[in-house]
Design an enzyme around this catalytic site. Sequence first.
Site, PDB file in Angstrom:
ATOM      1  N   ASN A  66      29.826  38.870  35.290  1.00 44.17           N
ATOM      2  CA  ASN A  66      28.605  39.724  35.574  1.00 44.17           C
ATOM      3  C   ASN A  66      28.067  39.682  33.828  1.00 44.17           C
ATOM      4  O   ASN A  66      28.638  40.640  33.492  1.00 44.17           O
ATOM      5  CB  ASN A  66      29.358  41.233  35.670  1.00 44.17           C
ATOM      6  CG  ASN A  66      27.969  42.197  36.277  1.00 44.17           C
ATOM      7  OD1 ASN A  66      26.960  41.603  35.617  1.00 44.17           O
ATOM      8  ND2 ASN A  66      28.207  42.844  36.697  1.00 44.17           N
ATOM      9  N   CYS A  99      22.048  46.878  35.831  1.00 40.89           N
ATOM     10  CA  CYS A  99      21.824  45.615  36.698  1.00 40.89           C
ATOM     11  C   CYS A  99      20.790  45.309  37.329  1.00 40.89           C
ATOM     12  O   CYS A  99      20.993  43.985  37.374  1.00 40.89           O
ATOM     13  CB  CYS A  99      23.412  45.967  37.756  1.00 40.89           C
ATOM     14  SG  CYS A  99      24.875  46.338  36.775  1.00 40.89           S
ATOM     15  N   HIS A 131      21.375  40.046  42.135  1.00 40.93           N
ATOM     16  CA  HIS A 131      22.200  40.358  40.859  1.00 40.93           C
ATOM     17  C   HIS A 131      24.231  39.585  41.553  1.00 40.93           C
ATOM     18  O   HIS A 131      24.659  39.817  42.287  1.00 40.93           O
ATOM     19  CB  HIS A 131      22.410  41.507  40.493  1.00 40.93           C
ATOM     20  CG  HIS A 131      23.160  42.486  39.253  1.00 40.93           C
ATOM     21  ND1 HIS A 131      23.752  42.223  38.212  1.00 40.93           N
ATOM     22  CD2 HIS A 131      24.457  43.177  39.619  1.00 40.93           C
ATOM     23  CE1 HIS A 131      24.823  42.236  37.635  1.00 40.93           C
ATOM     24  NE2 HIS A 131      25.251  43.483  38.082  1.00 40.93           N
TER      25      HIS A 131
HETATM   26  O1  UT7 Z   1      27.644  45.248  38.823  1.00 45.09           O
HETATM   27  C1  UT7 Z   1      27.693  46.734  38.636  1.00 45.09           C
HETATM   28  C2  UT7 Z   1      28.135  46.626  39.916  1.00 45.09           C
HETATM   29  N1  UT7 Z   1      29.014  46.326  40.061  1.00 45.09           N
HETATM   30  C3  UT7 Z   1      30.188  46.170  41.250  1.00 45.09           C
HETATM   31  O2  UT7 Z   1      28.707  46.157  42.121  1.00 45.09           O
HETATM   32  C4  UT7 Z   1      31.545  46.353  41.267  1.00 45.09           C
HETATM   33  C5  UT7 Z   1      31.781  46.775  42.108  1.00 45.09           C
HETATM   34  N2  UT7 Z   1      33.018  46.545  42.744  1.00 45.09           N
HETATM   35  C6  UT7 Z   1      34.069  45.740  42.417  1.00 45.09           C
HETATM   36  O3  UT7 Z   1      33.666  44.378  42.451  1.00 45.09           O
HETATM   37  C7  UT7 Z   1      35.655  45.697  42.920  1.00 45.09           C
HETATM   38  O4  UT7 Z   1      36.128  46.938  43.544  1.00 45.09           O
HETATM   39  C8  UT7 Z   1      36.913  45.137  41.437  1.00 45.09           C
HETATM   40  C9  UT7 Z   1      36.954  43.863  40.974  1.00 45.09           C
HETATM   41  C10 UT7 Z   1      35.983  46.033  40.087  1.00 45.09           C
HETATM   42  C11 UT7 Z   1      37.662  45.665  41.610  1.00 45.09           C
HETATM   43  O5  UT7 Z   1      38.475  45.114  42.839  1.00 45.09           O
HETATM   44  P1  UT7 Z   1      39.578  46.103  43.965  1.00 45.09           P
HETATM   45  O6  UT7 Z   1      39.142  44.994  45.340  1.00 45.09           O
HETATM   46  O7  UT7 Z   1      38.300  47.507  44.108  1.00 45.09           O
HETATM   47  O8  UT7 Z   1      40.436  46.593  42.871  1.00 45.09           O
HETATM   48  P2  UT7 Z   1      41.033  48.193  43.380  1.00 45.09           P
HETATM   49  O9  UT7 Z   1      40.247  48.501  41.907  1.00 45.09           O
HETATM   50  O10 UT7 Z   1      41.147  48.778  43.881  1.00 45.09           O
HETATM   51  O11 UT7 Z   1      42.568  48.019  41.990  1.00 45.09           O
HETATM   52  C12 UT7 Z   1      43.309  47.300  43.668  1.00 45.09           C
HETATM   53  C13 UT7 Z   1      44.744  46.659  42.124  1.00 45.09           C
HETATM   54  C14 UT7 Z   1      45.189  48.121  41.790  1.00 45.09           C
HETATM   55  O12 UT7 Z   1      46.911  48.167  41.146  1.00 45.09           O
HETATM   56  P3  UT7 Z   1      47.421  49.211  42.069  1.00 45.09           P
HETATM   57  O13 UT7 Z   1      46.898  50.631  42.252  1.00 45.09           O
HETATM   58  O14 UT7 Z   1      46.987  48.739  43.810  1.00 45.09           O
HETATM   59  O15 UT7 Z   1      48.892  49.175  41.635  1.00 45.09           O
HETATM   60  C15 UT7 Z   1      44.646  48.277  40.024  1.00 45.09           C
HETATM   61  O16 UT7 Z   1      45.332  48.495  39.615  1.00 45.09           O
HETATM   62  O17 UT7 Z   1      44.276  45.930  41.625  1.00 45.09           O
HETATM   63  C16 UT7 Z   1      44.805  46.592  39.743  1.00 45.09           C
HETATM   64  N3  UT7 Z   1      44.205  45.699  39.193  1.00 45.09           N
HETATM   65  C17 UT7 Z   1      43.819  44.385  38.619  1.00 45.09           C
HETATM   66  N4  UT7 Z   1      44.690  44.162  38.659  1.00 45.09           N
HETATM   67  C18 UT7 Z   1      45.116  42.309  38.075  1.00 45.09           C
HETATM   68  C19 UT7 Z   1      42.459  46.123  38.644  1.00 45.09           C
HETATM   69  N5  UT7 Z   1      42.049  45.512  37.658  1.00 45.09           N
HETATM   70  C20 UT7 Z   1      43.154  44.305  37.444  1.00 45.09           C
HETATM   71  C21 UT7 Z   1      42.870  43.771  36.830  1.00 45.09           C
HETATM   72  N6  UT7 Z   1      43.842  42.247  37.303  1.00 45.09           N
HETATM   73  N7  UT7 Z   1      41.860  42.773  36.082  1.00 45.09           N
END
Ligand code: UT7
Length: 335
Positions: A292, A114, A262
């Site tokens: 992204n 990134c 980014h």
């Molecule tokens: O470019 C390089 C740098 N990258 C970044 O800066 C990315 C940084 N991180 C993020 O943007 C966020 O952490 C994400 C968008 C990747 C994820 O968001 P989050 O709010 O941290 O979600 P999470 O990973 O904690 O997941 C929450 C829930 C989980 O379910 P449970 O365990 O609460 O039942 C996941 O399984 O959302 C679920 N989940 C989804 N549900 C629907 C994860 N991905 C999905 C999805 N659709 N695509």
Amino acid sequence: MFHSKISGIGYYVPDNIVTNDDLAKKMETNDEWIQERTGIQERRHIIRGEDTTTSMGVKAAKIAIERAGIAKEDIDFVIFATLSPDYYFPGPGVLVQRDLGLKTVGALDVRNQCSGFVYAISIADQYIKTGMYKNVLVIGSELHSTGLDMTTRGRGVSVIFGDGAGAAVLSREEDLSKGILSTHLHSEGQHAEELSLIAPGMGKRWVTDIIADNDPNDESYYPYMNGQFVFKNAVVRFSEVINEGLQANNLQVSDINMLVPHQANLRISQFIQQKFRLTDDQVFNNIQKYGNTTAASIPIALTEAWEQGKIKSGDLVVLAAFGSGFTWGSVIIRW
Ligand code: UT7
């Protein structure tokens, strides 16, 4: 001693639009979750056989070169930033040298994910500052779609990333009040595996022979991201490195005309915007349309902002990135 300036910019994205609803047909996800957590509405995926990381980079480069008002013979060096090269080796820099029909100029590949474009700009800037080169072509291009886990198992990663390319020509600037004022680069390899693609890599070959034992159930062939951990580090490092750049040039937050972060997640950009108390006009985001695109996200966003007349001569433009490595960095530009 000289400065470098961005003399031409361009981008290319494939025509094929993939909406959140399209992804919901392949995995358990939904438009509401994706928009709420990331701001992404749609992204572009290549049509297989029509585009590669290199071909997208070449298309963006042609636009940047034309806008720079130089001939391709005037390019002294190529720097290509990507995490998704066409080949394991050689890297795409030499493919650009070939496909653009450049002289036998040097070609360098940057592997900083990134932050790749920010690192590449910094390298180009050093070559131009010292007088070694006059025009350096910098490309950031990514083909994510064919390497993602498009099942529910991979949904935390695959809904975020999109394909596309951006390019810039950096040229010698003799007025030292203009152009790139400074660049600031960092890394923290302690967190290397928190956002990574482990295989194919030489370090993995002692467990898996890359050709004979390629196991489709082996998740190390797909990108892994510890999302929340990456998010928390991103907001801290973005802020630090923007402040570092401003302080190095005795500038204030109020001096920023345009911040192009980014495009990792709209929530991260919004957090930074609020923290620095920037208005909507001072921050450019287009993750809603493209997802992204890693090393391509800054040059695509920078080009769109410029095309929309949001960046003018004399403006203070700040580029900032954070991502896998972890690596992060900023570029302070007097446009
Ligand atoms: O470019 C390089 C740098 N990258 C970044 O800066 C990315 C940084 N991180 C993020 O943007 C966020 O952490 C994400 C968008 C990747 C994820 O968001 P989050 O709010 O941290 O979600 P999470 O990973 O904690 O997941 C929450 C829930 C989980 O379910 P449970 O365990 O609460 O039942 C996941 O399984 O959302 C679920 N989940 C989804 N549900 C629907 C994860 N991905 C999905 C999805 N659709 N695509």
